[in-house]
Write an enzyme that holds these catalytic residues in place. Structure first.
Site, PDB file in Angstrom:
ATOM      1  N   GLU A  93       0.376  -0.883  -0.430  1.00  0.00           N
ATOM      2  CA  GLU A  93      -0.035  -0.140   0.040  1.00  0.00           C
ATOM      3  C   GLU A  93       0.884   0.963  -0.306  1.00  0.00           C
ATOM      4  O   GLU A  93       1.963   1.061   0.387  1.00  0.00           O
ATOM      5  CB  GLU A  93      -1.028   0.257   1.451  1.00  0.00           C
ATOM      6  N   CYS A 106       2.449   8.358   1.908  1.00  0.00           N
ATOM      7  CA  CYS A 106       3.312   7.342   2.110  1.00  0.00           C
ATOM      8  C   CYS A 106       4.043   6.202   1.816  1.00  0.00           C
ATOM      9  O   CYS A 106       2.352   5.608   0.622  1.00  0.00           O
ATOM     10  CB  CYS A 106       2.566   6.892   3.044  1.00  0.00           C
ATOM     11  N   CYS A 113       6.409  -7.853   6.898  1.00  0.00           N
ATOM     12  CA  CYS A 113       7.193  -7.148   8.225  1.00  0.00           C
ATOM     13  C   CYS A 113       7.922  -8.104   9.205  1.00  0.00           C
ATOM     14  O   CYS A 113       7.203  -8.620   9.906  1.00  0.00           O
ATOM     15  CB  CYS A 113       7.241  -5.486   9.165  1.00  0.00           C
ATOM     16  N   CYS A 117       5.303  -5.704  15.744  1.00  0.00           N
ATOM     17  CA  CYS A 117       4.314  -5.128  16.587  1.00  0.00           C
ATOM     18  C   CYS A 117       3.280  -4.897  16.686  1.00  0.00           C
ATOM     19  O   CYS A 117       2.087  -5.525  15.764  1.00  0.00           O
ATOM     20  CB  CYS A 117       4.276  -3.398  16.539  1.00  0.00           C
ATOM     21  N   CYS A 120       0.099  -2.990  14.791  1.00  0.00           N
ATOM     22  CA  CYS A 120       1.133  -2.905  13.511  1.00  0.00           C
ATOM     23  C   CYS A 120      -0.041  -3.903  12.473  1.00  0.00           C
ATOM     24  O   CYS A 120       1.025  -5.090  12.779  1.00  0.00           O
ATOM     25  CB  CYS A 120       1.791  -2.218  12.857  1.00  0.00           C
ATOM     26  N   CYS A 330      -2.756   1.026   8.548  1.00  0.00           N
ATOM     27  CA  CYS A 330      -1.469   0.160   7.712  1.00  0.00           C
ATOM     28  C   CYS A 330      -1.131  -1.247   7.110  1.00  0.00           C
ATOM     29  O   CYS A 330      -1.509  -1.975   8.714  1.00  0.00           O
ATOM     30  CB  CYS A 330       0.462   0.339   7.723  1.00  0.00           C
TER      31      CYS A 330
END
Length: 342
Positions: A93, A106, A113, A117, A120, A330
């Site tokens: 994205e 952004c 990832c 976290c 997230c 996100c």
């Protein structure tokens, strides 16, 4: 896949290698860079100052590699989230955020990832792949609003400094005279404090944003497993060794969670932690994601937190929430897209 290599995302040195391979003179690399990054062509056939026979050779082995977004969602506030395909069944994205005086994009740097976290959505996907310089730069170059952009933040899916080699190629193209020729002051790289931080501080003049989210190590660890490998204390000690009083700026991102990290005690501890660093703090309201018990703090508490930091000499602002009606967090749109395939 056609097996052709992609020119978009190549540095001038890499284009010189392509020119040599094609039997072109050295200056042809600069010509190709002009077509790619100034004129933003989408095909080699458009590179009309390169001999036709050489263009034909290039077309047999290379392609520009510019690919339009595969989907988008537009918010009532003008924010647009774009979805880019980056391989079979893989999506990332980018978020275009227009305001009165600027237009910010952004950008993502990874598919998923590794950092996991708690708050997230991208981390919930797990890690699939680093994006190539082509796939990173394509999010910028193929953006329908490309010509309106004033700022770029590497703050989308993934940890940019975990993909530092490809990131640096993109930063070079964005700032070099042969590329976009942007000022580094228009670019911000966001990190949780990964292994590429020292290289970034040594080699780049772009702005830095560090995800902090708690002044207390144990609490930060509960939110961000990376605290174990890269403690915030060590990250801050490294940052203190560099000059952030002139061209380059450092900011700290702080997502405010209800009854977790939103007390005045936290604000005082944060001010103490950052007192030797000329910086600003951005308070961010949490956007809820599925299966995570965290809640957003209320605006009153966030304002008290902000005012406490400002009274301690730390510039602090509350970032305006954008795009809440279009999977604002996100990773949510790409996660939904992946679930459609399953």
């Amino acid at each position: 896949m056609n097996g052709k290599k992609r020119l978009l995302g190549m540095t001038l040195d890499e284009l010189k290698e392509v020119a040599s391979e094609a039997g072109l003179p050295g200056y042809a690399a600069k010509q190709m860079a002009d077509w790619l990054y100034k004129k933003k062509v989408v095909s080699i056939a458009e590179m009309t100052n390169i001999a036709a026979a050489k263009r034909s050779w290039l077309e047999n082995h290379y392609e520009v590699g510019a690919m339009a977004p595969s989907d988008f969602m537009k918010s009532v506030d003008g924010t647009i989230k774009y979805l880019f395909q980056v391989g079979e069944g893989r999506f990332v994205e980018s978020v275009y955020i227009p305001t009165e005086d600027r237009a910010t994009l952004c950008v993502s740097s990874q598919v998923g990832c590794k950092m996991n976290c708690l708050f997230c959505m991208t981390g919930k996907q797990g890690f699939t792949a680093d994006l190539t310089s082509n796939q990173i730069l394509n999010q910028i170059q193929s953006l329908p609003e490309n010509e309106q952009l004033t700022n770029i933040v590497f703050m989308g899916m993934g940890e940019p400094l975990d993909n530092v080699g490809e990131l640096f190629k993109v930063l070079e193209i964005l700032t070099a005279p042969y590329g976009y020729a942007w000022s580094p002051k228009r670019i911000t790289v966001s990190t949780i404090g990964a292994k590429g931080l020292k290289r970034f501080l040594d080699e780049s003049d772009c702005h830095l944003a560090v995800s902090l989210h708690s002044p207390y190590s144990a609490e930060r660890l509960s939110l961000m497993p990376v605290e174990k490998a890269f403690p915030a204390h060590d990250v801050l000690e490294l940052i203190k060794q560099y000059d952030f009083t002139h061209q380059r700026r450092v900011s700290f991102e702080y997502i405010v969670f209800k009854d977790l990290n939103d007390s005045l005690k936290h604000a005082e501890a944060l001010a103490c932690l950052l007192k030797e660093i000329p910086c600003r703090v951005n308070l961010i309201r949490f956007h809820a994601i599925p299966d995570v018990p965290l809640e957003s703090s209320d605006m009153g508490k966030m304002e008290l937190f902000r005012d406490m930091l400002n009274s301690k000499g730390i510039i602090c602002t509350i970032r305006a929430s954008r795009g809440e009606d279009i999977f604002a967090a996100c990773g949510m749109l790409s996660t939904a897209k992946n679930k459609q395939k399953d």
